[in-house]
Structures are given as C-alpha cells and as structure tokens.
Scaffold this motif. Structure first.
Motif, PDB file in Angstrom:
ATOM      1  N   MET A   1     159.639  80.442-101.171  1.00  0.00           N
ATOM      2  CA  MET A   1     160.900  80.796-100.565  1.00  0.00           C
ATOM      3  C   MET A   1     161.895  79.645-100.642  1.00  0.00           C
ATOM      4  SD  MET A   1     162.109  83.416 -99.203  1.00  0.00           S
ATOM      5  CE  MET A   1     163.231  84.086 -98.095  1.00  0.00           C
ATOM      6  N   GLU A   2     161.383  78.443-100.419  1.00  0.00           N
ATOM      7  CA  GLU A   2     162.227  77.256-100.485  1.00  0.00           C
ATOM      8  C   GLU A   2     162.839  77.110-101.881  1.00  0.00           C
ATOM      9  OE1 GLU A   2     160.881  72.860-100.562  1.00  0.00           O
ATOM     10  OE2 GLU A   2     161.055  73.402 -98.438  1.00  0.00           O
ATOM     11  N   GLU A   3     162.052  77.435-102.875  1.00  0.00           N
ATOM     12  CA  GLU A   3     162.513  77.343-104.264  1.00  0.00           C
ATOM     13  C   GLU A   3     163.751  78.208-104.479  1.00  0.00           C
ATOM     14  OE1 GLU A   3     160.988  78.706-108.670  1.00  0.00           O
ATOM     15  OE2 GLU A   3     159.465  78.041-107.232  1.00  0.00           O
ATOM     16  N   LEU A   4     163.712  79.444-104.030  1.00  0.00           N
ATOM     17  CA  LEU A   4     164.859  80.346-104.202  1.00  0.00           C
ATOM     18  C   LEU A   4     166.099  79.815-103.496  1.00  0.00           C
ATOM     19  CD1 LEU A   4     163.193  83.859-103.870  1.00  0.00           C
ATOM     20  CD2 LEU A   4     164.011  82.735-105.940  1.00  0.00           C
ATOM     21  N   HIS A   5     165.887  79.217-102.320  1.00  0.00           N
ATOM     22  CA  HIS A   5     167.012  78.646-101.571  1.00  0.00           C
ATOM     23  C   HIS A   5     167.688  77.533-102.397  1.00  0.00           C
ATOM     24  CE1 HIS A   5     169.387  76.883 -98.376  1.00  0.00           C
ATOM     25  NE2 HIS A   5     168.785  75.719 -98.611  1.00  0.00           N
ATOM     26  N   TYR A   6     166.879  76.595-102.924  1.00  0.00           N
ATOM     27  CA  TYR A   6     167.438  75.491-103.707  1.00  0.00           C
ATOM     28  C   TYR A   6     168.100  75.998-104.986  1.00  0.00           C
ATOM     29  CZ  TYR A   6     165.679  71.765-100.757  1.00  0.00           C
ATOM     30  OH  TYR A   6     165.472  70.908 -99.712  1.00  0.00           O
ATOM     31  N   ILE A   7     167.484  76.953-105.642  1.00  0.00           N
ATOM     32  CA  ILE A   7     168.060  77.503-106.864  1.00  0.00           C
ATOM     33  C   ILE A   7     169.394  78.163-106.570  1.00  0.00           C
ATOM     34  CG2 ILE A   7     167.778  79.299-108.637  1.00  0.00           C
ATOM     35  CD1 ILE A   7     166.269  76.735-109.240  1.00  0.00           C
ATOM     36  N   SER A   8     169.449  78.933-105.489  1.00  0.00           N
ATOM     37  CA  SER A   8     170.689  79.608-105.107  1.00  0.00           C
ATOM     38  C   SER A   8     171.781  78.588-104.796  1.00  0.00           C
ATOM     39  CB  SER A   8     170.434  80.511-103.896  1.00  0.00           C
ATOM     40  OG  SER A   8     171.650  81.078-103.457  1.00  0.00           O
ATOM     41  N   CYS A   9     171.419  77.576-104.012  1.00  0.00           N
ATOM     42  CA  CYS A   9     172.389  76.513-103.682  1.00  0.00           C
ATOM     43  C   CYS A   9     172.831  75.782-104.951  1.00  0.00           C
ATOM     44  CB  CYS A   9     171.786  75.535-102.685  1.00  0.00           C
ATOM     45  SG  CYS A   9     171.505  76.232-101.053  1.00  0.00           S
ATOM     46  N   PHE A  10     171.883  75.500-105.824  1.00  0.00           N
ATOM     47  CA  PHE A  10     172.184  74.817-107.091  1.00  0.00           C
ATOM     48  C   PHE A  10     173.142  75.655-107.926  1.00  0.00           C
ATOM     49  CE2 PHE A  10     170.923  74.212-111.614  1.00  0.00           C
ATOM     50  CZ  PHE A  10     171.393  72.922-111.771  1.00  0.00           C
ATOM     51  N   ASN A  11     172.857  76.964-108.035  1.00  0.00           N
ATOM     52  CA  ASN A  11     173.723  77.869-108.802  1.00  0.00           C
ATOM     53  C   ASN A  11     175.150  77.877-108.275  1.00  0.00           C
ATOM     54  OD1 ASN A  11     171.692  78.687-110.554  1.00  0.00           O
ATOM     55  ND2 ASN A  11     171.131  80.464-109.355  1.00  0.00           N
ATOM     56  N   ASN A  12     175.297  77.661-106.986  1.00  0.00           N
ATOM     57  CA  ASN A  12     176.622  77.688-106.359  1.00  0.00           C
ATOM     58  C   ASN A  12     177.301  76.327-106.346  1.00  0.00           C
ATOM     59  OD1 ASN A  12     176.627  80.460-105.793  1.00  0.00           O
ATOM     60  ND2 ASN A  12     175.329  80.121-103.995  1.00  0.00           N
ATOM     61  N   GLY A  13     176.690  75.334-106.980  1.00  0.00           N
ATOM     62  CA  GLY A  13     177.335  74.023-107.103  1.00  0.00           C
ATOM     63  C   GLY A  13     177.023  73.051-105.984  1.00  0.00           C
ATOM     64  N   ASP A  14     175.968  73.286-105.240  1.00  0.00           N
ATOM     65  CA  ASP A  14     175.577  72.388-104.155  1.00  0.00           C
ATOM     66  C   ASP A  14     174.945  71.121-104.748  1.00  0.00           C
ATOM     67  OD1 ASP A  14     174.384  71.047-102.034  1.00  0.00           O
ATOM     68  OD2 ASP A  14     173.675  72.882-101.051  1.00  0.00           O
ATOM     69  N   GLU A  15     175.612  70.009-104.551  1.00  0.00           N
ATOM     70  CA  GLU A  15     175.126  68.754-105.135  1.00  0.00           C
ATOM     71  C   GLU A  15     173.832  68.275-104.500  1.00  0.00           C
ATOM     72  OE1 GLU A  15     178.167  65.750-105.500  1.00  0.00           O
ATOM     73  OE2 GLU A  15     179.573  67.195-106.353  1.00  0.00           O
ATOM     74  N   SER A  16     173.599  68.605-103.246  1.00  0.00           N
ATOM     75  CA  SER A  16     172.341  68.191-102.614  1.00  0.00           C
ATOM     76  C   SER A  16     171.155  68.957-103.231  1.00  0.00           C
ATOM     77  CB  SER A  16     172.387  68.383-101.101  1.00  0.00           C
ATOM     78  OG  SER A  16     172.520  69.746-100.775  1.00  0.00           O
TER      79      SER A  16
END
Length: 174
Positions: free
Chosen positions: A1-16
C-alpha cells in the motif's frame, strides 16, 4: 500500500516521493554519474509509473543504456586518442628528422668558419670556457676572443638562416 502512495505522489511531482525513490534505488545502481542521469530522466518521465517495479525497471534500463552509450563513446575516444598518438608519433619523428638536419647544417657551417673563429666557438660554447679562459688557452687577448665570437656568430647566422626559416615553415604545418 505504501508503494502505491509513493508512486502516486511521485507521479504528481512530489519531490519528497522522488527523494524516497532515490534513497531506495540509488545504492543498488553503483555508477554514480550514470545513476544521476537516470534519476534525472526518471523525474522528467515521472508521469505514468504504476509501481516501484516499473520505476526500478526504468532506472535499470536507463543505467544500462547509458552504460552502453558510455562504452561506445569511450571506444570512439580510444580510437581518436590512438589516432592522435600516431599523429604525435609521426610529428615527433618528423621533428627529430628536422632537428638532425639542422644540427648537420650547423655542424657544416661550423666547419666552414675561419680557424680562429671555430676554435673560439668550440672553446666557449661547446667546452664551456669563459672568454678569459679561452684567451689563456689560445694565448690571445680577451678582445681577440670577443672579436672571433662576434665574427663567428655573424657568419653562422648568415649560413644557417635559410635552415631556420625552412624549419619554422615546416613546423607550422605540423
């Protein structure tokens, strides 16, 4: 689940999220410059990744392609350097030939000097004697030594001028 969260944030340009992926995958991809370039490419193409697995595959593929390109580039550089070495080697050989020719011409010009001038040049320039030491050796005055040197140098300049001009022209083409 954590993986999907990071991928989603990454896709949206989240630098963290990008920082998280960087910290996760960077140590596994050893070649630093290539890895940095791969992460730059990852950031540019961040939209559309669906899992860590796709990010990982992208990074490994980017590093692999960069490695292959670097290898090809190094081969081209190696061939270029080898060509340069051959040219430099030819230039060194050519320079040595010119040097030998010049020394031969200077030697011939020295042999054509009047005997007194030749003796003074040999003593002062080749044996390293001072004007006083040469004068003592030849049992002449220091002024005679100076006169012979001046006369010899004038004759030599005229005798070998054409050689040096030719060498300068040849060296300009190397």
């Amino acid at each position: 689940m954590e993986e999907l969260h990071y991928i989603s944030c990454f896709n949206n340009g989240d630098e963290s999220a990008f920082q998280y992926l960087f910290n996760l995958f960077y140590p596994r991809l050893e070649a630093e410059d290539l890895v940095q370039d791969a992460f730059i490419q990852l950031w540019k193409h961040r939209e559309g990744f669906s899992s860590f697995r796709s990010v990982k595959a992208f990074l490994y593929l980017a590093v692999k392609n960069s490695s292959r390109n670097l290898y090809k580039h190094k081969k081209v550089e190696g061939r270029y350097r080898q060509g340069q070495k051959e040219v430099l080697g030819e230039n060194v050989i050519f320079q040595r030939i010119i040097e030998a020719e010049v020394l031969d011409e200077v030697h011939k010009a020295l042999q054509k000097l009047p005997e007194g001038c030749r003796k003074v040049i040999n003593l002062c320039y080749f044996d390293g004697l001072s004007n006083q030491e040469a004068a003592t050796h030849l049992k002449v005055s220091v002024n005679t030594i100076k006169t012979h040197k001046l006369r010899a140098l004038r004759i030599l300049r005229l005798s070998v001028r054409h050689i040096f001009i030719g060498c300068v022209l040849l060296m300009a083409h190397l």
